[in-house]
Scaffold this motif. Structure first.
Motif, PDB file in Angstrom:
ATOM      1  N   SER A  54      43.481  50.785 -62.764  1.00  0.00           N
ATOM      2  CA  SER A  54      44.266  50.246 -63.874  1.00  0.00           C
ATOM      3  C   SER A  54      44.346  48.726 -63.819  1.00  0.00           C
ATOM      4  O   SER A  54      44.384  48.060 -64.858  1.00  0.00           O
ATOM      5  CB  SER A  54      45.675  50.850 -63.884  1.00  0.00           C
ATOM      6  N   PHE A  55      44.365  48.143 -62.603  1.00  0.00           N
ATOM      7  CA  PHE A  55      44.384  46.681 -62.481  1.00  0.00           C
ATOM      8  C   PHE A  55      43.160  46.071 -63.155  1.00  0.00           C
ATOM      9  O   PHE A  55      43.265  45.169 -63.991  1.00  0.00           O
ATOM     10  CB  PHE A  55      44.413  46.262 -61.012  1.00  0.00           C
ATOM     11  N   LEU A  56      41.977  46.547 -62.779  1.00  0.00           N
ATOM     12  CA  LEU A  56      40.746  45.957 -63.292  1.00  0.00           C
ATOM     13  C   LEU A  56      40.494  46.352 -64.743  1.00  0.00           C
ATOM     14  O   LEU A  56      39.906  45.577 -65.509  1.00  0.00           O
ATOM     15  CB  LEU A  56      39.565  46.351 -62.410  1.00  0.00           C
ATOM     16  N   LEU A  57      40.929  47.546 -65.122  1.00  0.00           N
ATOM     17  CA  LEU A  57      40.827  47.941 -66.525  1.00  0.00           C
ATOM     18  C   LEU A  57      41.597  46.962 -67.399  1.00  0.00           C
ATOM     19  O   LEU A  57      41.067  46.420 -68.380  1.00  0.00           O
ATOM     20  CB  LEU A  57      41.364  49.360 -66.709  1.00  0.00           C
ATOM     21  N   ALA A  58      42.854  46.718 -67.038  1.00  0.00           N
ATOM     22  CA  ALA A  58      43.685  45.792 -67.813  1.00  0.00           C
ATOM     23  C   ALA A  58      43.129  44.374 -67.762  1.00  0.00           C
ATOM     24  O   ALA A  58      43.126  43.657 -68.765  1.00  0.00           O
ATOM     25  CB  ALA A  58      45.121  45.818 -67.289  1.00  0.00           C
ATOM     26  N   GLY A  59      42.641  43.969 -66.583  1.00  0.00           N
ATOM     27  CA  GLY A  59      42.161  42.608 -66.428  1.00  0.00           C
ATOM     28  C   GLY A  59      40.914  42.293 -67.230  1.00  0.00           C
ATOM     29  O   GLY A  59      40.739  41.168 -67.709  1.00  0.00           O
ATOM     30  N   PHE A  60      40.036  43.273 -67.408  1.00  0.00           N
ATOM     31  CA  PHE A  60      38.752  43.007 -68.052  1.00  0.00           C
ATOM     32  C   PHE A  60      38.698  43.417 -69.518  1.00  0.00           C
ATOM     33  O   PHE A  60      37.665  43.215 -70.169  1.00  0.00           O
ATOM     34  CB  PHE A  60      37.629  43.722 -67.288  1.00  0.00           C
ATOM     35  N   SER A 204      41.777  34.484 -68.048  1.00  0.00           N
ATOM     36  CA  SER A 204      42.263  35.770 -68.541  1.00  0.00           C
ATOM     37  C   SER A 204      42.559  36.722 -67.384  1.00  0.00           C
ATOM     38  O   SER A 204      43.616  37.375 -67.349  1.00  0.00           O
ATOM     39  CB  SER A 204      41.222  36.389 -69.477  1.00  0.00           C
ATOM     40  N   LEU A 205      41.637  36.789 -66.436  1.00  0.00           N
ATOM     41  CA  LEU A 205      41.847  37.653 -65.263  1.00  0.00           C
ATOM     42  C   LEU A 205      43.022  37.146 -64.431  1.00  0.00           C
ATOM     43  O   LEU A 205      43.845  37.947 -63.961  1.00  0.00           O
ATOM     44  CB  LEU A 205      40.582  37.684 -64.408  1.00  0.00           C
ATOM     45  N   ALA A 206      43.115  35.840 -64.249  1.00  0.00           N
ATOM     46  CA  ALA A 206      44.183  35.255 -63.437  1.00  0.00           C
ATOM     47  C   ALA A 206      45.546  35.403 -64.108  1.00  0.00           C
ATOM     48  O   ALA A 206      46.586  35.303 -63.442  1.00  0.00           O
ATOM     49  CB  ALA A 206      43.898  33.784 -63.161  1.00  0.00           C
ATOM     50  N   THR A 207      45.549  35.634 -65.409  1.00  0.00           N
ATOM     51  CA  THR A 207      46.797  35.898 -66.127  1.00  0.00           C
ATOM     52  C   THR A 207      47.184  37.362 -66.025  1.00  0.00           C
ATOM     53  O   THR A 207      48.316  37.713 -65.669  1.00  0.00           O
ATOM     54  CB  THR A 207      46.659  35.510 -67.611  1.00  0.00           C
ATOM     55  N   THR A 208      46.241  38.234 -66.327  1.00  0.00           N
ATOM     56  CA  THR A 208      46.537  39.662 -66.456  1.00  0.00           C
ATOM     57  C   THR A 208      46.788  40.342 -65.119  1.00  0.00           C
ATOM     58  O   THR A 208      47.767  41.091 -64.964  1.00  0.00           O
ATOM     59  CB  THR A 208      45.373  40.371 -67.180  1.00  0.00           C
ATOM     60  N   LEU A 209      45.926  40.093 -64.134  1.00  0.00           N
ATOM     61  CA  LEU A 209      46.022  40.826 -62.871  1.00  0.00           C
ATOM     62  C   LEU A 209      47.349  40.597 -62.141  1.00  0.00           C
ATOM     63  O   LEU A 209      47.986  41.570 -61.710  1.00  0.00           O
ATOM     64  CB  LEU A 209      44.839  40.469 -61.966  1.00  0.00           C
TER      65      LEU A 209
END
Length: 492
Positions: A54-60, A204-209
């Motif tokens: 779920s972390f990487l799903l949301a991040g990407f 984007s990744l540094a925000t979401t993760l």
């Protein structure tokens, strides 16, 4: 232009990844005990096995949605399907916790290509607003069917085969997608989209993760310094991400979309719905297993009616929206959901199941309509980005709901817990941690814990009802069609 048999058959192909992704999540929870024992995974590794996906799903999601707009949505979908197939096999035959975590990480990245590409292709295939609404409703229904049958299918598999069979479920589905996709699905890409800005991807990744991780940790362990700091850091980086998008000719995320009132309102309603439903679902699951003392399987059976009701709401909403304005249809559904949460406060198993069924039916009505509105508000070349933004917001809404409403329920439980005055401090401290802990300390404490827990459940339900009523008002006002708008818009 009306869709033909080819488009509807293509929709069935697009529904396969949706069904698989929701089924995969529910099956993993059943497989976790056996795979942990087989691989020797400790508690920390188990959490990473569950969460890394779920972390990487949301991040990407945002990155993959935009990438699909640039290189081709069908192309990205097929690449993601192939990657998902390989990762599923690697996960099934993992020989260590680390290998399984890495495989789940790859599954998360591949999953991020599937969801926005699927929704964007639906936008390309169905041009008639009424048919588009129906197609999106069917897409959401398939997601719910996956959640519904996941425990049943997973239970049957795990009774007869080893834990890896849960991951192999996706292989035949993805192979069918790879074969039928090129034949039935159209290709679409934005030739004027420009190059992908890698700095925006990193921001984007540094925000979401950090935000998603922080919310999950708050839900798991309560308020602590590390998750709060992670959330704040993610939000600060998010400010930099927004400023970067404002400077780019071809941004990763088109912020101009938020200037459209209907788009922002639809997105806000979707996020709020995710927050409330995640929070009340958590409290309901705990009520069934702690207060009613049901097994996880028995609790799952009592939750089946709400899943069926949500599928029914999703299916009926597009038809109702052909006769009533979208704003009215959404407001009616949200009001029904609010009424259902009021029923939950009646106390007892019957009130809980009845209330959740009403709530789920009601929330099913605006779900597909909000996605339809968001897609309709954006130009076709931005459909992938919009779908990704909606999915990312949904992931965040669920995490936020578990963290905030779960914490609210815990606070009320602790304030309402009536403990004997002579109770030793260490016992009292354990009892105030959770109703689960109190049940392990004796029947007298269990009775007090049940009463306090129900108080927390009721407060969460009331807060959720108020939130749904606010969303109903927002839908009625912000989504209201202007007199100049034509009938086609009303059918959305």
């Amino acid at each position: 232009m009306k869709a033909t048999k080819r488009e509807w058959t293509g929709l069935a192909v697009l529904a396969l990844p949706t069904l698989l992704l929701s089924l995969d999540v529910s099956v993993l929870y059943l497989a976790l005990p056996s795979l942990s024992a087989d691989l020797g995974a400790d508690s920390t590794e188990q959490l990473w096995i569950l969460d890394i996906y779920s972390f990487l799903l949301a991040g990407f999601l945002v990155t993959m949605g935009t990438l699909g707009d640039r290189i081709g949505r069908r192309k990205l979908l097929l690449i993601g399907g192939a990657a998902f197939t390989v990762a599923s096999v690697l996960a099934a035959y993992s020989t260590s916790p680390e290998m399984l975590i890495a495989s789940r990480a790859l599954l998360g990245v591949a999953g991020a290509t599937l969801m926005p590409s699927t929704m964007a292709l639906i936008r390309n295939m169905f041009h008639d607003p009424a048919q588009l609404a129906q197609a999106i409703g069917l897409w959401f229904s398939c997601f719910m069917v996956g959640m519904l049958i996941g425990p049943v299918v997973g239970g049957l598999l795990l009774e007869r085969f080893w834990w890896g069979s849960a991951f192999l479920l996706g292989v035949p589905v993805m192979l069918l997608l790879l074969i039928a996709g090129p034949l039935l699905l159209p290709e679409y890409r934005d030739t004027a989209a420009g190059k992908l800005d890698l700095l925006s991807v990193g921001l984007s990744l540094a925000t979401t993760l950090p935000v998603v991780w922080g919310l999950k940790e708050l839900a798991r362990q309560g308020w602590a310094t590390a998750p709060v700091a992670a959330i704040l850091a993610g939000l600060l980086i998010g400010i930099g991400f927004i400023r970067r998008q404002q400077q780019l000719e071809h941004p990763l995320l088109d912020l101009q979309l938020f200037r459209k009132g209907k788009f922002s309102a639809a997105l806000g309603i979707s996020v709020a719905a995710g927050v409330v439903m995640a929070g009340i679902s958590l409290q309901a699951a705990l009520f069934l297993q702690v207060v009613e003392e049901l097994t996880p399987f028995q609790a799952g059976l009592w939750l089946l009616p709400q899943s069926v009701a949500m599928i029914l709401g999703l299916s009926l909403a597009p038809r109702i929206a052909q006769r009533l304005p979208t704003s009215v249809t959404a407001a009616i559904g949200l009001t029904i959901s609010a009424a259902g949460l009021v029923v939950v406060t009646g106390g007892g198993l019957a009130f809980l199941v009845t209330g959740l069924t009403l709530t789920s039916f009601g929330i099913g009505m605006p779900m597909a309509l909000m996605m339809n509105l968001m897609l309709a508000a954006a130009p076709p070349e931005r459909a992938g980005s919009v779908a990704a933004l909606a999915e990312t917001s949904g992931e965040g809404g669920v995490a936020l709901g578990v963290a905030l409403l779960g914490s609210l329920g815990t606070v009320v439980y602790r304030n309402q817990l009536d403990l004997p005055a002579a109770l030793p401090d260490d016992i009292a401290r354990q009892a105030t941690e959770s109703a689960v802990a109190a049940h392990q300390l004796g029947s007298d404490l269990a009775v007090a814990a049940n009463t306090a827990f129900v108080s927390g459940l009721n407060v969460v339900a009331v807060v959720g009802a108020v939130a749904f009523l606010a969303c109903a008002l927002l839908a009625a006002v912000a989504l209201k069609e202007a007199p100049a708008e034509d009938k086609v818009t009303e059918s959305v």
